[in-house]
Scaffold this motif. Sequence first.
Motif, PDB file in Angstrom:
ATOM      1  N   ASN A 297       0.842  -1.198   0.000  1.00  0.00           N
ATOM      2  CA  ASN A 297       0.000   0.000   0.000  1.00  0.00           C
ATOM      3  C   ASN A 297       0.876   1.247   0.000  1.00  0.00           C
ATOM      4  OD1 ASN A 297      -1.975   1.949   0.266  1.00  0.00           O
ATOM      5  ND2 ASN A 297      -3.124   0.811   1.813  1.00  0.00           N
ATOM      6  N   PRO A 298       1.367   1.653  -1.172  1.00  0.00           N
ATOM      7  CA  PRO A 298       2.236   2.832  -1.244  1.00  0.00           C
ATOM      8  C   PRO A 298       1.535   4.117  -0.807  1.00  0.00           C
ATOM      9  CG  PRO A 298       1.628   2.077  -3.442  1.00  0.00           C
ATOM     10  CD  PRO A 298       1.194   1.015  -2.491  1.00  0.00           C
ATOM     11  N   TRP A 299       0.199   4.157  -0.901  1.00  0.00           N
ATOM     12  CA  TRP A 299      -0.533   5.350  -0.447  1.00  0.00           C
ATOM     13  C   TRP A 299      -0.331   5.575   1.054  1.00  0.00           C
ATOM     14  CZ3 TRP A 299      -2.549   9.648  -2.073  1.00  0.00           C
ATOM     15  CH2 TRP A 299      -3.454  10.349  -1.262  1.00  0.00           C
ATOM     16  N   ASP A 300      -0.351   4.490   1.837  1.00  0.00           N
ATOM     17  CA  ASP A 300      -0.117   4.624   3.273  1.00  0.00           C
ATOM     18  C   ASP A 300       1.299   5.117   3.557  1.00  0.00           C
ATOM     19  OD1 ASP A 300      -2.656   3.868   3.947  1.00  0.00           O
ATOM     20  OD2 ASP A 300      -2.152   1.771   4.369  1.00  0.00           O
ATOM     21  N   ILE A 301       2.264   4.637   2.766  1.00  0.00           N
ATOM     22  CA  ILE A 301       3.648   5.088   2.934  1.00  0.00           C
ATOM     23  C   ILE A 301       3.745   6.580   2.637  1.00  0.00           C
ATOM     24  CG2 ILE A 301       5.986   4.914   1.981  1.00  0.00           C
ATOM     25  CD1 ILE A 301       5.572   1.957   1.664  1.00  0.00           C
ATOM     26  N   LEU A 302       3.055   7.035   1.586  1.00  0.00           N
ATOM     27  CA  LEU A 302       3.055   8.464   1.243  1.00  0.00           C
ATOM     28  C   LEU A 302       2.461   9.293   2.367  1.00  0.00           C
ATOM     29  CD1 LEU A 302       3.383  10.829  -0.763  1.00  0.00           C
ATOM     30  CD2 LEU A 302       1.101  10.258  -1.629  1.00  0.00           C
ATOM     31  N   ARG A 303       1.258   8.912   2.827  1.00  0.00           N
ATOM     32  CA  ARG A 303       0.590   9.672   3.883  1.00  0.00           C
ATOM     33  C   ARG A 303       1.413   9.695   5.160  1.00  0.00           C
ATOM     34  NH1 ARG A 303      -1.546   7.365   7.723  1.00  0.00           N
ATOM     35  NH2 ARG A 303      -1.944   5.425   6.600  1.00  0.00           N
ATOM     36  N   GLU A 304       1.910   8.548   5.552  1.00  0.00           N
ATOM     37  CA  GLU A 304       2.682   8.426   6.787  1.00  0.00           C
ATOM     38  C   GLU A 304       3.963   9.244   6.714  1.00  0.00           C
ATOM     39  OE1 GLU A 304       2.862   4.392   9.057  1.00  0.00           O
ATOM     40  OE2 GLU A 304       4.722   4.585   7.909  1.00  0.00           O
ATOM     41  N   THR A 305       4.636   9.192   5.575  1.00  0.00           N
ATOM     42  CA  THR A 305       5.907   9.912   5.422  1.00  0.00           C
ATOM     43  C   THR A 305       5.693  11.414   5.382  1.00  0.00           C
ATOM     44  OG1 THR A 305       6.850   8.046   4.198  1.00  0.00           O
ATOM     45  CG2 THR A 305       7.964  10.171   4.002  1.00  0.00           C
ATOM     46  N   VAL A 306       4.713  11.863   4.587  1.00  0.00           N
ATOM     47  CA  VAL A 306       4.451  13.303   4.483  1.00  0.00           C
ATOM     48  C   VAL A 306       4.116  13.882   5.852  1.00  0.00           C
ATOM     49  CG1 VAL A 306       2.847  15.022   3.576  1.00  0.00           C
ATOM     50  CG2 VAL A 306       3.736  13.247   2.063  1.00  0.00           C
ATOM     51  N   PHE A 307       3.229  13.222   6.578  1.00  0.00           N
ATOM     52  CA  PHE A 307       2.817  13.741   7.885  1.00  0.00           C
ATOM     53  C   PHE A 307       3.989  13.824   8.855  1.00  0.00           C
ATOM     54  CE2 PHE A 307       1.506  12.966  12.267  1.00  0.00           C
ATOM     55  CZ  PHE A 307       0.607  14.000  12.461  1.00  0.00           C
ATOM     56  N   ASN A 308       4.744  12.740   8.981  1.00  0.00           N
ATOM     57  CA  ASN A 308       5.798  12.699   9.993  1.00  0.00           C
ATOM     58  C   ASN A 308       7.010  13.546   9.623  1.00  0.00           C
ATOM     59  OD1 ASN A 308       5.114  10.620  12.284  1.00  0.00           O
ATOM     60  ND2 ASN A 308       4.330   9.724  10.389  1.00  0.00           N
ATOM     61  N   VAL A 309       7.293  13.722   8.335  1.00  0.00           N
ATOM     62  CA  VAL A 309       8.380  14.621   7.943  1.00  0.00           C
ATOM     63  C   VAL A 309       8.004  16.057   8.268  1.00  0.00           C
ATOM     64  CG1 VAL A 309       9.613  15.611   5.973  1.00  0.00           C
ATOM     65  CG2 VAL A 309       9.380  13.135   6.170  1.00  0.00           C
ATOM     66  N   ILE A 310       6.786  16.450   7.931  1.00  0.00           N
ATOM     67  CA  ILE A 310       6.379  17.836   8.166  1.00  0.00           C
ATOM     68  C   ILE A 310       6.232  18.135   9.650  1.00  0.00           C
ATOM     69  CG2 ILE A 310       4.487  19.479   7.817  1.00  0.00           C
ATOM     70  CD1 ILE A 310       4.151  18.284   5.026  1.00  0.00           C
ATOM     71  N   THR A 311       5.787  17.156  10.429  1.00  0.00           N
ATOM     72  CA  THR A 311       5.655  17.407  11.868  1.00  0.00           C
ATOM     73  C   THR A 311       7.017  17.619  12.524  1.00  0.00           C
ATOM     74  OG1 THR A 311       4.497  16.683  13.870  1.00  0.00           O
ATOM     75  CG2 THR A 311       5.678  15.008  12.679  1.00  0.00           C
ATOM     76  N   VAL A 312       8.058  16.966  12.010  1.00  0.00           N
ATOM     77  CA  VAL A 312       9.405  17.185  12.537  1.00  0.00           C
ATOM     78  C   VAL A 312      10.014  18.452  11.957  1.00  0.00           C
ATOM     79  CG1 VAL A 312      11.758  16.282  12.581  1.00  0.00           C
ATOM     80  CG2 VAL A 312       9.841  14.757  13.042  1.00  0.00           C
ATOM     81  N   PHE A 313       9.877  18.672  10.657  1.00  0.00           N
ATOM     82  CA  PHE A 313      10.457  19.842  10.004  1.00  0.00           C
ATOM     83  C   PHE A 313       9.900  21.131  10.604  1.00  0.00           C
ATOM     84  CE2 PHE A 313      12.765  20.069   5.749  1.00  0.00           C
ATOM     85  CZ  PHE A 313      13.337  21.306   6.021  1.00  0.00           C
ATOM     86  N   SER A 314       8.598  21.153  10.856  1.00  0.00           N
ATOM     87  CA  SER A 314       7.970  22.350  11.409  1.00  0.00           C
ATOM     88  C   SER A 314       8.200  22.486  12.904  1.00  0.00           C
ATOM     89  CB  SER A 314       6.465  22.319  11.131  1.00  0.00           C
ATOM     90  OG  SER A 314       5.857  21.233  11.809  1.00  0.00           O
ATOM     91  N   GLY A 315       8.637  21.395  13.545  1.00  0.00           N
ATOM     92  CA  GLY A 315       8.845  21.418  14.987  1.00  0.00           C
ATOM     93  C   GLY A 315       7.584  21.146  15.777  1.00  0.00           C
ATOM     94  N   THR A 316       6.547  20.623  15.113  1.00  0.00           N
ATOM     95  CA  THR A 316       5.293  20.345  15.824  1.00  0.00           C
ATOM     96  C   THR A 316       5.458  19.171  16.778  1.00  0.00           C
ATOM     97  OG1 THR A 316       4.103  21.129  13.874  1.00  0.00           O
ATOM     98  CG2 THR A 316       2.827  19.937  15.539  1.00  0.00           C
ATOM     99  N   GLY A 317       5.976  18.072  16.282  1.00  0.00           N
ATOM    100  CA  GLY A 317       6.276  16.952  17.168  1.00  0.00           C
ATOM    101  C   GLY A 317       5.194  15.920  17.327  1.00  0.00           C
ATOM    102  N   PHE A 318       4.087  16.026  16.568  1.00  0.00           N
ATOM    103  CA  PHE A 318       3.119  14.925  16.572  1.00  0.00           C
ATOM    104  C   PHE A 318       3.800  13.656  16.061  1.00  0.00           C
ATOM    105  CE2 PHE A 318      -0.417  18.184  15.812  1.00  0.00           C
ATOM    106  CZ  PHE A 318      -0.878  18.116  17.108  1.00  0.00           C
ATOM    107  N   ALA A 319       3.217  12.511  16.398  1.00  0.00           N
ATOM    108  CA  ALA A 319       3.724  11.243  15.881  1.00  0.00           C
ATOM    109  C   ALA A 319       2.545  10.347  15.553  1.00  0.00           C
ATOM    110  CB  ALA A 319       4.629  10.560  16.894  1.00  0.00           C
ATOM    111  N   SER A 320       2.593   9.719  14.383  1.00  0.00           N
ATOM    112  CA  SER A 320       1.551   8.760  14.025  1.00  0.00           C
ATOM    113  C   SER A 320       2.111   7.355  13.864  1.00  0.00           C
ATOM    114  CB  SER A 320       0.862   9.182  12.720  1.00  0.00           C
ATOM    115  OG  SER A 320       1.770   9.129  11.636  1.00  0.00           O
TER     116      SER A 320
END
Length: 483
Positions: A297-320
């Motif tokens: 399921n490459p769609w899940d990999i895309l969603r998971e990667t986009v969310f977690n990269v941006i949460t770290v890059f922005s300094g938000t710090g959420f984790a899924s």
Amino acid sequence: MIDIRPVAHTIGRISVALGAMMLFPAVIDYNAGDPNWIRMAQSSVLVVVLSWLVVAATASSRGNLTIEQSFLLTSGLWLVLPLIGAVPLMLGAPGLNFTDAFFESMSGLTTTGTTVIPKLDDLPPGTNMWRAILQWSGGLGIVVVAMVFLPVMKVGGMQFFRSEGFDTLGKVLPRAGQIAAEMTWIYLGITVICALLYVVTGMSAYDAVLHALTTCSTGGFSNYDASFGAFIGPAEWVATLFMILASLPFVRMLQAIRGDLAPIWRDSQVRTYIRWLAYAIGVIIIYRLAYMHDVSNPWDILRETVFNVITVFSGTGFASTNVLQWGHLPFAVLFCAALIGGCTGSTGCSVKIFRYQVLFQAIRAQIRRMQSPHRLYPLRLAGKRLEKDVVDSVMTFFTMFVLSFGLLIVGLALTGLHPKTALTAAWTAIANVGPVWGPEITSNGSIQRFPDAAKWLMSFGMYLGRLELISVLVLLLPRFWRG
């Protein structure tokens, strides 16, 4: 000597506002039938009364702030407000000791997002909402400080932005009030829209408001031990959008609201931020697709990667998800991304895009001078000349950032933490990111097992990182206090 009365007056007024905000979570606990509302209300009354006494005692000292008083105000705010934010965490649930309550409050107001509470699911709803309010308030304060005070104080090259229509020299308080009002409406607006979209994706009203507060502040506090793992799916895309928005310069949003959309895309910081985000996401997705065995399921990999990269890059710090399972290269990319951060004038964390742009321009010019020593290479950014004091200030910031980061790692290691834990704890504190990894971390990412000395070191690291280091360190100079 510096007259601290105008500073105390301003801090007192802000403290009154923060104390009054405690009534909102008190109402939430009352409606939920949780007796913690009494402690929350008592905390509010205590803070408001004591703060108002300070305001009344210094009422005759209101006026414009000098540069020295501006330094003292910015540094003093992020010491006093965490003390105030800690009061309901000590008097009510979860009944933290002073060290833990101050750490939690500092983590909230600096929008870092690291927690000392091991069971977030068990907290009263009002307490979790108070943690979110701390982050939202801190995010707004950070934007105002970045736009009003740091350019005046010439901290970390921020004087480059005084031409953005926010020149406050000689009139700090009146201009600060005007800017704060404009930024508050923008900030409130994107928070409300974010909360509404969270509701559309299936969150309860309570969860939507709480996570909107911590998303738009790029803070990352959650009321679930699973963090954003409790909302896998469409809500991640909503969070992704608003984490990006919150990492962009708020002055550009103000221009857009006034009808001029062009400056957003013309801003070199914005273009660079989006481009570097795309690079980080692309590298990690390619790596995961190449080295993960299950790519059904490459769609899940895309969603998971986009969310977690941006949460770290922005300094938000959420984790899924557990990003450590992605491999060494993705972790290295995330580690570096957090040391870059968002745009200047946003709630984003860390060094900021602007300073890297200045750094790369300076390195490029130096290499060209080595090739042609007799030629002049003026430094320019976004069509504007980079003055020497801006470049020098940015280089000083980088030096102090790296030095502080290294000393923090050593200090945390000396408290007995595992080397990996010490490294990531220093990283998350100085860059205001949130997650920490290591054997001492609990299942929900809490640092409850850390020794008190490590918690105080991390609190100081968060304080330094959020206030751009130099605005704090200058207070250590005896000459500063002689005025």
